[in-house]
Motif scaffolding. Structure first.
Motif, PDB file in Angstrom:
ATOM      1  N   GLU A 183      48.106  46.241  34.371  1.00  0.00           N
ATOM      2  CA  GLU A 183      48.070  45.486  35.621  1.00  0.00           C
ATOM      3  C   GLU A 183      46.825  44.622  35.705  1.00  0.00           C
ATOM      4  OE1 GLU A 183      50.339  48.839  38.369  1.00  0.00           O
ATOM      5  OE2 GLU A 183      48.214  48.477  38.690  1.00  0.00           O
ATOM      6  N   ARG A 213      44.560  42.737  38.573  1.00  0.00           N
ATOM      7  CA  ARG A 213      44.326  42.757  40.021  1.00  0.00           C
ATOM      8  C   ARG A 213      43.229  41.770  40.386  1.00  0.00           C
ATOM      9  NH1 ARG A 213      46.644  47.027  42.598  1.00  0.00           N
ATOM     10  NH2 ARG A 213      47.610  48.590  41.251  1.00  0.00           N
ATOM     11  N   ASP A 214      43.316  41.254  41.602  1.00  0.00           N
ATOM     12  CA  ASP A 214      42.258  40.364  42.071  1.00  0.00           C
ATOM     13  C   ASP A 214      41.110  41.206  42.644  1.00  0.00           C
ATOM     14  OD1 ASP A 214      43.013  41.157  44.645  1.00  0.00           O
ATOM     15  OD2 ASP A 214      43.689  39.176  45.271  1.00  0.00           O
ATOM     16  N   SER A 227      40.279  41.957  45.572  1.00  0.00           N
ATOM     17  CA  SER A 227      40.619  42.854  46.682  1.00  0.00           C
ATOM     18  C   SER A 227      41.523  44.005  46.254  1.00  0.00           C
ATOM     19  CB  SER A 227      41.299  42.056  47.794  1.00  0.00           C
ATOM     20  OG  SER A 227      42.574  41.612  47.376  1.00  0.00           O
ATOM     21  N   GLY A 228      41.920  44.010  44.963  1.00  0.00           N
ATOM     22  CA  GLY A 228      42.767  45.085  44.471  1.00  0.00           C
ATOM     23  C   GLY A 228      44.252  44.781  44.503  1.00  0.00           C
ATOM     24  N   THR A 229      44.607  43.566  44.937  1.00  0.00           N
ATOM     25  CA  THR A 229      46.012  43.161  44.962  1.00  0.00           C
ATOM     26  C   THR A 229      46.504  42.935  43.534  1.00  0.00           C
ATOM     27  OG1 THR A 229      45.684  42.061  47.085  1.00  0.00           O
ATOM     28  CG2 THR A 229      47.612  41.386  45.807  1.00  0.00           C
ATOM     29  N   THR A 230      47.692  43.458  43.225  1.00  0.00           N
ATOM     30  CA  THR A 230      48.259  43.269  41.892  1.00  0.00           C
ATOM     31  C   THR A 230      48.710  41.823  41.746  1.00  0.00           C
ATOM     32  OG1 THR A 230      48.992  45.565  41.801  1.00  0.00           O
ATOM     33  CG2 THR A 230      50.029  44.035  40.255  1.00  0.00           C
ATOM     34  N   ALA A 231      48.091  41.115  40.798  1.00  0.00           N
ATOM     35  CA  ALA A 231      48.411  39.709  40.552  1.00  0.00           C
ATOM     36  C   ALA A 231      49.540  39.577  39.536  1.00  0.00           C
ATOM     37  CB  ALA A 231      47.174  38.965  40.053  1.00  0.00           C
ATOM     38  N   ASP A 278      52.877  37.752  40.266  1.00  0.00           N
ATOM     39  CA  ASP A 278      53.198  37.592  41.685  1.00  0.00           C
ATOM     40  C   ASP A 278      53.202  36.105  42.019  1.00  0.00           C
ATOM     41  OD1 ASP A 278      52.260  37.226  44.613  1.00  0.00           O
ATOM     42  OD2 ASP A 278      52.882  39.328  44.528  1.00  0.00           O
TER      43      ASP A 278
END
Length: 96
Positions: free
Chosen positions: A11, A13-14, A16-20, A40
């Motif tokens: 994975e 992630r950016d 902020s922890g959002t899965t990119a 995403d």
């Protein structure tokens, strides 16, 4: 990039922890088949797919694995990056 073996995927992630995006895989011994790449929509066009591709290929090289690129995105990316030819299973190299 983070390997999440319990989900059989890497994975990205950016901050902020959002899965990119992610790349799914199946691992059998020293053979790793990359089956799918997904980015995403909010991160499309920002190089996430290419970053993931390079990261998973570097990881495979470091671990002495042979790569079977089932994912069409990764197969296409590898055609532009011959530096990884040595770890790609030849019989599936051009599978689409």
């Amino acid at each position: 990039m983070t390997d999440v073996p319990e989900r059989e995927r890497f994975e990205a992630r950016d901050e902020s922890g959002t899965t990119a995006g992610f790349v799914t895989y199946q691992l059998t011994g020293t053979i790793i088949a990359y089956t799918h790449t997904e980015v995403d929509p909010a991160f499309e066009g920002q190089g996430v797919g290419s970053t993931l591709a390079r990261a998973v290929m570097d990881d495979a090289r470091e671990r002495g694995r042979t790569v079977v690129p089932i994912c069409p995105f990764l197969s296409g990316w590898l055609e532009k990056h011959p530096e990884y030819d040595g770890i790609v299973a030849r019989s599936t190299r051009r599978a689409k």
